[in-house]
Design a protein around this motif. Structure first.
Motif, PDB file in Angstrom:
ATOM      1  N   LYS A  44       0.078 -76.011  64.618  1.00 57.23           N
ATOM      2  CA  LYS A  44       0.896 -76.183  65.816  1.00 57.23           C
ATOM      3  C   LYS A  44       1.520 -74.853  66.196  1.00 57.23           C
ATOM      4  O   LYS A  44       1.645 -73.944  65.366  1.00 57.23           O
ATOM      5  N   LYS A  45       1.893 -74.735  67.457  1.00 60.75           N
ATOM      6  CA  LYS A  45       2.534 -73.515  67.947  1.00 60.75           C
ATOM      7  C   LYS A  45       3.758 -73.205  67.091  1.00 60.75           C
ATOM      8  O   LYS A  45       4.555 -74.092  66.805  1.00 60.75           O
TER       9      LYS A  45
ATOM     10  N   ALA B  19       0.952 -69.138  63.530  1.00 63.46           N
ATOM     11  CA  ALA B  19       0.797 -69.048  64.981  1.00 63.46           C
ATOM     12  C   ALA B  19       2.133 -68.709  65.630  1.00 63.46           C
ATOM     13  O   ALA B  19       3.165 -69.268  65.264  1.00 63.46           O
ATOM     14  N   ALA B  20       2.088 -67.809  66.586  1.00 58.44           N
ATOM     15  CA  ALA B  20       3.276 -67.508  67.381  1.00 58.44           C
ATOM     16  C   ALA B  20       3.534 -68.683  68.317  1.00 58.44           C
ATOM     17  O   ALA B  20       2.634 -69.484  68.599  1.00 58.44           O
TER      18      ALA B  20
ATOM     19  N   GLY C  44      -6.018 -74.990  71.843  1.00 56.99           N
ATOM     20  CA  GLY C  44      -7.458 -75.163  71.946  1.00 56.99           C
ATOM     21  C   GLY C  44      -8.111 -75.219  70.581  1.00 56.99           C
ATOM     22  O   GLY C  44      -7.445 -75.236  69.548  1.00 56.99           O
ATOM     23  N   GLU C  45      -9.439 -75.254  70.604  1.00 51.25           N
ATOM     24  CA  GLU C  45     -10.238 -75.247  69.374  1.00 51.25           C
ATOM     25  C   GLU C  45     -10.934 -73.906  69.283  1.00 51.25           C
ATOM     26  O   GLU C  45     -11.576 -73.472  70.245  1.00 51.25           O
ATOM     27  N   PHE C  46     -10.796 -73.254  68.135  1.00 50.60           N
ATOM     28  CA  PHE C  46     -11.315 -71.909  67.953  1.00 50.60           C
ATOM     29  C   PHE C  46     -12.165 -71.836  66.683  1.00 50.60           C
ATOM     30  O   PHE C  46     -11.765 -72.367  65.645  1.00 50.60           O
TER      31      PHE C  46
ATOM     32  N   ILE D  24      -5.482 -75.683  67.627  1.00 53.56           N
ATOM     33  CA  ILE D  24      -4.097 -75.307  67.883  1.00 53.56           C
ATOM     34  C   ILE D  24      -3.549 -76.196  68.992  1.00 53.56           C
ATOM     35  O   ILE D  24      -4.164 -76.334  70.052  1.00 53.56           O
ATOM     36  N   GLY D  25      -2.386 -76.808  68.734  1.00 57.01           N
ATOM     37  CA  GLY D  25      -1.757 -77.680  69.719  1.00 57.01           C
ATOM     38  C   GLY D  25      -0.256 -77.494  69.750  1.00 57.01           C
ATOM     39  O   GLY D  25       0.317 -76.804  68.902  1.00 57.01           O
TER      40      GLY D  25
END
Length: 129
Positions: free
Chosen positions: A25-26, A77-78, A84-86, A116-117
């Motif tokens: 998550k963010k 993650a910042a 998205g999906e990476f 990432i959501g």
């Protein structure tokens, strides 16, 4: 000309990741965990890093010394990371024991997917951490 000689290349080690998809998550953190499977004759340290993390995601490298097999990299993650999906790739390298030139060899990467959501992705899908 003499007869052809067949040579079989055996990798010094392989990497197995525990989850083929990880959710982040963010502003959060996630562990990319796995296991090194070594050939019995390979005593070297294996260096592992994420070769291509998404923008605004940082993942620290890890070194797995001889005698150890489990590893875990932490990715963070910042808050400004894009959702998205990476596809991400675990890149590994090692010095070949006995190589006086101390040349580091890189092995083919192992792919995993990072989702990432805004909130941690909830899923019953097998293989997602």
């Amino acid at each position: 000309m003499g007869p052809a000689v067949s040579v079989e290349y055996v990798r010094a080690y392989t990497i197995e990741i525990k989850f083929h998809r990880v959710a982040l998550k963010k502003g959060g953190k996630v562990e990319l965990a796995g296991v090194i499977h070594r050939e019995p004759t390979f005593p070297g340290t294996v260096k592992i890093n994420v070769g291509d993390p998404p923008d605004n995601v940082s993942c620290g490298p890890v070194e797995v010394p001889n005698g150890k097999s489990d590893f875990s990299l932490t990715c963070e993650a910042a808050a400004s990371v894009h959702e998205g999906e990476f596809d991400v790739h675990l890149v590994s390298s090692s010095l070949i024991p006995g190589d006086s030139g101390k040349q580091e060899f890189t092995f083919p990467p192992v792919e995993t997917q990072m989702i990432i959501g805004a909130e941690k992705v909830a899923s019953n899908e097998k293989g997602i951490q």
